[in-house]
Design a protein around this motif. Structure first.
Motif, short mmCIF file in Angstrom:
data_model
loop_
_atom_site.label_atom_id
_atom_site.label_comp_id
_atom_site.label_asym_id
_atom_site.label_seq_id
_atom_site.Cartn_x
_atom_site.Cartn_y
_atom_site.Cartn_z
N ASP A 47 4.13 -6.50 1.69
CA ASP A 47 3.56 -7.27 2.78
C ASP A 47 2.96 -6.38 3.86
OD1 ASP A 47 4.64 -10.04 2.02
OD2 ASP A 47 6.47 -8.82 2.08
N VAL A 48 3.58 -5.21 4.07
CA VAL A 48 3.19 -4.31 5.16
C VAL A 48 3.23 -2.87 4.66
CG1 VAL A 48 3.84 -3.42 7.44
CG2 VAL A 48 4.06 -5.87 6.95
N VAL A 49 2.23 -2.10 5.06
CA VAL A 49 2.23 -0.65 4.83
C VAL A 49 2.25 0.05 6.17
CG1 VAL A 49 1.04 1.33 3.83
CG2 VAL A 49 0.92 -0.88 2.68
N ILE A 50 3.19 0.99 6.32
CA ILE A 50 3.26 1.84 7.50
C ILE A 50 2.57 3.15 7.15
CG2 ILE A 50 4.80 3.07 9.07
CD1 ILE A 50 4.71 0.00 9.43
N GLU A 51 1.42 3.38 7.77
CA GLU A 51 0.52 4.46 7.38
C GLU A 51 0.35 5.48 8.50
OE1 GLU A 51 -1.15 6.82 5.62
OE2 GLU A 51 -1.89 5.20 4.31
N THR A 52 0.82 6.70 8.28
CA THR A 52 0.60 7.79 9.22
C THR A 52 -0.01 9.01 8.55
OG1 THR A 52 2.85 8.65 8.89
CG2 THR A 52 2.53 7.07 10.70
N VAL A 53 -0.24 8.92 7.25
CA VAL A 53 -0.77 10.07 6.49
C VAL A 53 -2.29 10.09 6.52
CG1 VAL A 53 -0.80 11.26 4.27
CG2 VAL A 53 1.29 10.09 5.03
N GLY A 54 -2.90 8.92 6.31
CA GLY A 54 -4.36 8.84 6.41
C GLY A 54 -5.08 9.01 5.10
N GLU A 55 -6.02 9.92 5.09
CA GLU A 55 -6.97 10.06 3.99
C GLU A 55 -6.31 10.18 2.62
OE1 GLU A 55 -10.76 13.03 3.23
OE2 GLU A 55 -10.13 12.55 5.28
N ALA A 56 -5.24 10.96 2.52
CA ALA A 56 -4.62 11.23 1.22
C ALA A 56 -3.94 10.00 0.62
CB ALA A 56 -3.61 12.37 1.36
N THR A 57 -3.50 9.07 1.44
CA THR A 57 -2.73 7.92 0.93
C THR A 57 -3.43 6.59 1.14
OG1 THR A 57 -1.53 7.84 3.05
CG2 THR A 57 -0.50 9.07 1.24
N TRP A 58 -4.60 6.60 1.76
CA TRP A 58 -5.24 5.34 2.15
C TRP A 58 -5.53 4.42 0.98
CZ3 TRP A 58 -5.39 2.82 6.47
CH2 TRP A 58 -6.31 1.79 6.64
N SER A 59 -6.10 4.96 -0.07
CA SER A 59 -6.43 4.13 -1.24
C SER A 59 -5.16 3.52 -1.82
CB SER A 59 -7.14 4.97 -2.30
OG SER A 59 -7.43 4.20 -3.45
N HIS A 60 -4.11 4.29 -1.91
CA HIS A 60 -2.83 3.78 -2.43
C HIS A 60 -2.27 2.70 -1.51
CE1 HIS A 60 1.67 4.14 -3.11
NE2 HIS A 60 1.22 3.89 -4.32
N SER A 61 -2.43 2.88 -0.21
CA SER A 61 -1.93 1.87 0.73
C SER A 61 -2.61 0.52 0.49
CB SER A 61 -2.18 2.33 2.18
OG SER A 61 -1.34 3.41 2.51
N LEU A 62 -3.93 0.51 0.36
CA LEU A 62 -4.64 -0.74 0.15
C LEU A 62 -4.30 -1.36 -1.21
CD1 LEU A 62 -8.20 0.00 1.61
CD2 LEU A 62 -6.27 -1.15 2.72
N LYS A 63 -4.19 -0.53 -2.24
CA LYS A 63 -3.88 -1.04 -3.57
C LYS A 63 -2.46 -1.57 -3.67
CE LYS A 63 -7.20 1.96 -5.92
NZ LYS A 63 -7.36 3.15 -6.80
N SER A 64 -1.57 -1.07 -2.81
CA SER A 64 -0.17 -1.51 -2.83
C SER A 64 0.06 -2.78 -2.04
CB SER A 64 0.73 -0.40 -2.25
OG SER A 64 0.62 0.79 -3.00
N LEU A 65 -0.95 -3.23 -1.31
CA LEU A 65 -0.82 -4.34 -0.38
C LEU A 65 -1.15 -5.67 -1.06
CD1 LEU A 65 -0.17 -4.59 2.68
CD2 LEU A 65 -2.64 -4.59 3.07
N ARG A 66 -0.35 -6.67 -0.81
CA ARG A 66 -0.62 -8.01 -1.35
C ARG A 66 -1.82 -8.63 -0.65
NH1 ARG A 66 0.28 -11.87 2.31
NH2 ARG A 66 1.95 -11.67 3.87
N PRO A 67 -2.43 -9.65 -1.24
CA PRO A 67 -3.48 -10.38 -0.54
C PRO A 67 -2.95 -10.93 0.78
CG PRO A 67 -3.48 -10.97 -2.86
CD PRO A 67 -2.27 -10.11 -2.64
#
Length: 325
Positions: free
Chosen positions: A217-237
């Motif tokens: 439901d939620v991604v806590i993102e502080t890494v940025g460029e290296a993890t961004w694609s994974h963050s979006l792909k891991s997120l539900r609609p």
């Protein structure tokens, strides 16, 4: 007094600009208070200043350190709220004041025996919290608190992914989300840090980019460029990414098609309000939560502490001791 001062900046050799030496004790101005610092802690913000990221060179020299716990002039034990701002300018939220400044950006910071801050920035330190624990909270733990509860508004049962499990904000986010009844997943390049996240209660901890058992439901993102694609792909609609940092870079692929088609929300988060720090303390009192402290070093070993951070050998927070409490 002894202090750690940034005198120059270098992207490749940041510690070359960090000088430990005697400086004059700060003079108190009207409406401000002097704090005798007992404990402070390292943040990536300090390292960014030394690297010349987000801190103009004309503001040097400046004493570093965003976190502080110590004694006010009357001997009261206090925690320093690190955002120096006018709440009215942010319509009640000082993080929205266009002229806000984190301690050590425009005003000398906490890696010193004494500092001065606006009196409203002083919060009583609860007796159940040590000075070392208190010094871990003002930046990392409040950043995580605001990301989870003010911005993402998580609730019990939510699925939360925390990217980069070893950092101060990430370790706080894992513990706070678990305390709120969330199911937590974490990522880290380090097998040891993944194991640590599991020991705190994460349901799974995977290598960066590895597929999760379920969408979150939620991604806590502080890494940025290296993890961004994974963050979006891991997120539900309809899910939410909250971003409060970009240690690996600030130019990730936008993937706008995914964002609009799946109606994902991307929210920024910066710092915290004084009220959020008080709310965090109330939550810690109710749940028994305490910060993760990797180690404690004296102020005269601060270069060693920064090198440990640069090498990625810190899990949680590294505390700097100015005086013996």
């Amino acid at each position: 007094m002894l202090a750690a001062t940034a005198v120059s900046q270098s992207a490749t050799d940041p510690l070359s600009g960090l000088v430990l030496g005697d400086v004059p004790k700060p003079e108190r101005r009207p409406g401000w208070s002097t704090v005798r610092v007992v404990s402070s802690s390292l943040n990536m913000h300090d390292l960014w200043t030394l690297r010349g990221v987000g801190h103009p060179p004309e503001r040097l020299p400046i004493i570093l350190g965003c976190d502080a716990a110590g004694y006010d002039e009357d001997g009261n034990e206090v925690i320093v709220h690190p955002v120096i701002a006018d709440p009215d300018a942010g319509r009640g939220d000082e993080t929205l004041d266009p002229n806000r400044a984190l301690l050590s950006e425009q005003h000398d910071g906490a890696f010193a025996e004494y500092l001065t801050v606006p009196t409203r920035n002083l919060i009583p330190k609860p007796p159940w919290l040590s000075f070392d624990e208190a010094a871990c909270l003002p930046v990392a733990w409040t950043t995580a608190y605001r990301m989870l509860f003010t911005r993402a508004r998580i609730k019990a049962g939510d699925r939360v992914l925390v990217q980069g499990a070893g950092g101060g904000v990430a370790s706080a986010a894992i513990k706070l989300a678990l305390a709120a009844g969330a199911v937590v997943y974490a990522t880290s390049r380090s097998e040891d840090k993944r194991a640590q996240a599991l020991s705190w209660g994460a349901r799974a901890a995977v290598a960066p980019g590895e597929r999760l058992p379920e969408r979150v439901d939620v991604v806590i993102e502080t890494v940025g460029e290296a993890t961004w694609s994974h963050s979006l792909k891991s997120l539900r609609p309809g899910g939410t990414v909250v971003i409060a940092g970009a240690t690996s870079g600030t130019n990730p692929p936008a993937d706008l098609g995914r964002v609009f088609y799946l109606q994902q929300r991307i929210l920024g988060s910066t710092g915290c309000t004084r009220g959020e720090l008080v709310a965090l303390l109330n939550m810690m009192d109710a749940t028994g939560l305490r910060p993760v402290i990797d180690r404690t070093l004296p102020l005269d070993e601060i270069h060693k502490g920064f090198q440990l951070m640069i090498d990625g050998r810190v899990t949680g927070k590294l505390v700097i001791k100015e005086i013996t409490s």
